[in-house]
Design an enzyme around this catalytic site. Structure first.
Site, PDB file in Angstrom:
ATOM      1  N   ASN A 234     -20.637  -0.006  -3.488  1.00  0.00           N
ATOM      2  CA  ASN A 234     -21.680   0.874  -2.243  1.00  0.00           C
ATOM      3  C   ASN A 234     -22.353   1.951  -2.183  1.00  0.00           C
ATOM      4  OD1 ASN A 234     -19.675   3.196  -1.354  1.00  0.00           O
ATOM      5  ND2 ASN A 234     -18.540   1.700  -2.338  1.00  0.00           N
TER       6      ASN A 234
ATOM      7  N   ALA B  61     -14.128   8.950  -0.713  1.00  0.00           N
ATOM      8  CA  ALA B  61     -14.690   8.045  -1.342  1.00  0.00           C
ATOM      9  C   ALA B  61     -15.119   6.889   0.506  1.00  0.00           C
ATOM     10  CB  ALA B  61     -13.558   8.049  -2.565  1.00  0.00           C
TER      11      ALA B  61
ATOM     12  N   PRO C 244      -6.034  -1.993  -2.475  1.00  0.00           N
ATOM     13  CA  PRO C 244      -4.704  -1.191  -2.898  1.00  0.00           C
ATOM     14  C   PRO C 244      -5.453  -0.428  -1.229  1.00  0.00           C
ATOM     15  CG  PRO C 244      -5.037  -0.740  -4.477  1.00  0.00           C
ATOM     16  CD  PRO C 244      -5.758  -1.739  -4.558  1.00  0.00           C
TER      17      PRO C 244
ATOM     18  N   LYS D 174      -3.695   4.894  10.384  1.00  0.00           N
ATOM     19  CA  LYS D 174      -3.307   4.845   9.188  1.00  0.00           C
ATOM     20  C   LYS D 174      -3.054   6.658   9.008  1.00  0.00           C
ATOM     21  CE  LYS D 174      -6.894   2.335   7.379  1.00  0.00           C
ATOM     22  NZ  LYS D 174      -7.624   2.016   6.075  1.00  0.00           N
TER      23      LYS D 174
END
Ligand code: PMT
Length: 397
Positions: A204, A269, A301, A337
């Site tokens: 990306n 990241a 993951p 999350k």
């Protein structure tokens, strides 16, 4: 702020009286050292009048700072800013040459050094100049990226000294509190690359700039910083421990093995969510019938999800790269999350986010807080994020 301003022989030296005045407006006291070449571009008298102090123009002439100029100034100064910085002074700093008033002072100086390279693009791109700048950065010198645009010599390209406000922001960033002293902080930055075959990969547009800015700011604020970085073109900030990774799985392993010793983890990241199910051993050949290529992808993951399940887990700052419904998506991601803060940035706006020099964000807290960080450099955004982290850790202790 007590600043020694070194002025060398670049056309941008004409801006330095204005720079002195702006630094004073920002609350600084400024003493000026001008090299012989610098004095061809700006009059030492005008700098003396603006700074209200004698200007050091000759290492053999006492300028009234009391005693030997470079020693007395070194006792007085908190920071050295060299702007503009020519290829010549950059080389002298890199090799410790002390044959004029500024290079001699630089060796006596204690405290941060900020350098604003300014020169013709061809000179800036010369390998020697790049090597010397990297040598300085490795020693912890803060090198300010020159602006690009029309140069005084008529060329177009990088090499122009940024305007005073940019220089002042950088100088000020060295005076922030060391509020992260003694804390272990891990930052992830950059993209990951997921191989398709030995030649091709999925990735990306992350450049790593956001994460590297956070790493640099955290180190300056006293943290012991580990930077887990995907492939980038950036120089690792001095004093930061780099762990280079390529794939999401490698990043996951690096983050989770370090996490138990970290008080703070900041995940800037851009981790690939998917990777090819199989990696071809040899380069995939195009079919002769002009047909396309179908790739089967598997989930990578979810590092953030695994991290937030650790007990105890570090203070976690996640990012959310959204292109629509930024706040709602970020709020949902924060809830799902388990991060303590989430930095939501609208990556559909090309002037911020991926590979941009600047960013703009809304920071949502697990505590229900919402803090807007306005459009500014990624360094300034990094400082604000760390302000928010520092404030919450203080209330935690
Ligand atoms: O690097 P730059 O060019 O400076 O650009 C900065 C940036 C746009 C990359 C940065 O500001 C940013 O938004 N980083 C997060 C990019 C991203 O992957 O966002 P996301 O919404 O897809 O992921 C949410 C969070 O989960 C992120 O903290 C990410 O690191 C993490 N994640 C994502 C996928 C995955 N498999 N594991 C993760 O841990």
């Amino acid at each position: 702020m007590r600043i020694v301003l070194g002025v060398t022989g670049g056309i941008a030296a004409y801006k330095t009286p204005e720079l002195v005045r702006r630094l004073q407006d920002a609350g600084a006291e400024v003493r000026v050292i001008v090299t012989e070449a610098g004095a061809h571009f700006v009059s030492p008298l005008s700098l003396a009048v603006v700074s209200n102090h004698g200007v050091v123009t000759d290492q053999w002439k006492d300028t009234g700072h009391g005693g030997v100029d470079h020693i007395e100034l070194a006792r007085w100064a908190e920071i050295l800013l060299i702007a503009p910085a020519t290829a010549n002074i950059i080389a002298k700093l890199a090799y410790g040459i002390a044959d004029d008033q500024l290079s001699t002072y630089a060796l006596a100086h204690r405290g941060p050094v900020v350098v604003a390279p300014a020169m013709n693009t061809q000179m800036l791109l010369h390998p020697t100049v790049g090597e010397n700048l990297r040598k300085l950065q490795a020693r912890g010198v803060d090198v300010i990226e020159p602006d690009a645009g029309l140069l005084a010599c008529g060329d177009e390209g990088a090499g122009r000294m940024p305007d005073p406000p940019v220089l002042i922001e950088r100088v000020r960033s060295h005076f922030g509190a060391r509020d992260l002293e003694g804390l272990n902080l891990l930052v992830t930055a950059g993209p990951t690359r997921e191989a398709i075959d030995p030649v091709r990969y999925i990735s990306n547009r992350s450049s790593g700039k956001m994460g590297y800015a956070i790493a640099e700011a955290a180190r300056r604020r006293g943290a012991k910083v580990t930077l887990v970085s995907g492939p980038t073109m950036l120089t690792v900030p001095a004093g930061v421990t780099l762990q280079q990774v390529t794939t999401a799985t490698e990043m996951r392993d690096a983050v989770l093995s370090a996490a138990p010793t970290q008080q703070i983890v900041i995940k800037a990241a851009a981790v690939a969510d998917f990777a090819p199910v199989t990696v071809a051993e040899t380069k995939i050949k195009k079919s002769t019938d002009g047909g396309g290529l179908t790739l089967e992808l598997k989930r990578n993951p979810d590092i953030l999800a695994e991290l937030s399940q650790l007990t105890p887990h570090p203070f976690i700052v996640a990012f959310a790269a959204e292109t629509n419904d930024v706040t709602e998506n970020a709020r949902e991601k924060l809830r799902r999350k388990g991060a303590d803060l989430i930095v939501a940035n609208d990556v559909s706006n090309r002037s911020i986010g991926f590979d941009a020099e600047n960013n703009e964000a809304l920071v949502l807290g697990k505590d229900g807080s919402e803090t807007r960080i306005p459009f500014s450099s990624k360094r300034a955004v990094a400082e604000r994020i760390l302000d928010l982290v520092g404030a919450r850790l203080k209330t935690k202790t």
